[in-house]
Design a protein around this motif. Structure first.
Motif, PDB file in Angstrom:
ATOM      1  N   UNK A 140       0.835  -1.203   0.000  1.00 44.15           N
ATOM      2  CA  UNK A 140       0.000   0.000   0.000  1.00 44.15           C
ATOM      3  C   UNK A 140       0.868   1.252   0.000  1.00 44.15           C
ATOM      4  N   UNK A 141       1.854   1.310   0.902  1.00 45.63           N
ATOM      5  CA  UNK A 141       2.738   2.482   0.986  1.00 45.63           C
ATOM      6  C   UNK A 141       3.940   2.368   0.052  1.00 45.63           C
ATOM      7  N   UNK A 142       4.094   1.178  -0.565  1.00 48.56           N
ATOM      8  CA  UNK A 142       5.235   0.889  -1.450  1.00 48.56           C
ATOM      9  C   UNK A 142       6.562   1.133  -0.733  1.00 48.56           C
ATOM     10  N   UNK A 143       6.625   0.617   0.510  1.00 50.92           N
ATOM     11  CA  UNK A 143       7.838   0.724   1.316  1.00 50.92           C
ATOM     12  C   UNK A 143       8.264  -0.654   1.806  1.00 50.92           C
ATOM     13  N   UNK A 144       9.545  -0.731   2.139  1.00 48.49           N
ATOM     14  CA  UNK A 144      10.103  -1.939   2.729  1.00 48.49           C
ATOM     15  C   UNK A 144      10.858  -1.514   3.982  1.00 48.49           C
ATOM     16  N   UNK A 145      10.447  -2.052   5.115  1.00 53.01           N
ATOM     17  CA  UNK A 145      11.149  -1.816   6.367  1.00 53.01           C
ATOM     18  C   UNK A 145      12.097  -2.988   6.548  1.00 53.01           C
ATOM     19  N   UNK A 161      11.319   1.746  -5.165  1.00 53.54           N
ATOM     20  CA  UNK A 161      12.257   2.134  -6.225  1.00 53.54           C
ATOM     21  C   UNK A 161      13.714   2.119  -5.759  1.00 53.54           C
ATOM     22  N   UNK A 162      13.950   1.959  -4.465  1.00 55.37           N
ATOM     23  CA  UNK A 162      15.319   1.929  -3.930  1.00 55.37           C
ATOM     24  C   UNK A 162      15.978   0.565  -4.161  1.00 55.37           C
ATOM     25  N   UNK A 163      17.306   0.610  -4.291  1.00 53.55           N
ATOM     26  CA  UNK A 163      18.104  -0.622  -4.296  1.00 53.55           C
ATOM     27  C   UNK A 163      18.253  -1.031  -2.832  1.00 53.55           C
ATOM     28  N   UNK A 164      17.648  -2.125  -2.452  1.00 54.92           N
ATOM     29  CA  UNK A 164      17.653  -2.552  -1.054  1.00 54.92           C
ATOM     30  C   UNK A 164      18.710  -3.639  -0.870  1.00 54.92           C
ATOM     31  N   UNK A 176      12.197  -3.658  -5.568  1.00 57.58           N
ATOM     32  CA  UNK A 176      10.881  -4.291  -5.656  1.00 57.58           C
ATOM     33  C   UNK A 176      10.159  -3.880  -6.925  1.00 57.58           C
ATOM     34  N   UNK A 177      10.268  -2.589  -7.307  1.00 57.89           N
ATOM     35  CA  UNK A 177       9.546  -2.118  -8.507  1.00 57.89           C
ATOM     36  C   UNK A 177       9.995  -2.873  -9.765  1.00 57.89           C
ATOM     37  N   UNK A 178      11.254  -3.300  -9.828  1.00 59.42           N
ATOM     38  CA  UNK A 178      11.739  -4.068 -10.979  1.00 59.42           C
ATOM     39  C   UNK A 178      11.100  -5.461 -11.051  1.00 59.42           C
TER      40      UNK A 178
END
Length: 181
Positions: A140-145, A161-164, A176-178
């Protein structure tokens, strides 16, 4: 006046649930689970495929299991979870029933019904059980903790969109977006 005692459940109670009913058991409390939606499943599948490809390309020995897969976090009968993704590098923890002990890396994908569990109850439980890395993916928030409990503890909130960076695997980063195109 005596206080009412709340019932303490065991793994036997989990296995006694009606066919198809999923639940987790944390410190003797049962938490019922709703079926995941399509977006949840897409994330789990794509993320596990990315992790598996990395392990295969690097000739790694870790195993990946997707929910429903039994994880017996403690050597007791009061803790049973089914993480969305479990990465286990110590094969001695594995048998036909599941993983006995903590996985090295757990990923949970948040749904409205699991948010409190994923961000608080499971965070504490996974950390104290010895999980080395824990990700909470929120569609929903398109975040990864991310939480790294290995060595010096670290926590970060990143976007899809970040490289995690994956702390337990040198050189693996995931956007994740990829994975969701």
């Amino acid at each position: 006046m005596a206080l009412l005692q709340e019932k303490i459940y065991t793994i036997e109670d989990i296995y006694s649930l009606p066919e198809g009913q999923r639940a987790e058991l944390i410190d003797g409390q049962i938490y019922m689970m709703a079926p995941p939606n399509a977006r949840h499943q897409d994330i789990i599948f794509s993320l596990s495929r990315k992790i598996a490809d990395y392990i295969d390309e690097n000739k790694g020995t870790c195993k990946i299991y997707l929910a429903p897969y039994a994880v017996f976090l403690n050597a007791d009968d009061k803790n049973y979870v089914e993480p969305d993704i479990s990465v286990i590098c110590d094969k001695s923890k594995l048998d036909d029933k599941g993983c006995h002990g903590s996985p090295d890396w757990i990923v949970e994908v948040v749904s409205p019904s699991t948010q409190r569990m994923d961000y608080s109850v499971k965070l504490f439980k996974y950390r104290t059980a010895g999980v080395r890395e824990y990700w909470i993916v929120n569609p929903v928030t398109k975040t990864v903790q991310t939480y790294s409990f290995d060595g010096e503890e670290d926590s970060s909130q990143l976007s899809f969109i970040d490289e995690i960076p994956v702390h337990i695997f040198n050189g693996l980063t995931i956007r994740i977006c990829d994975l969701l195109q």
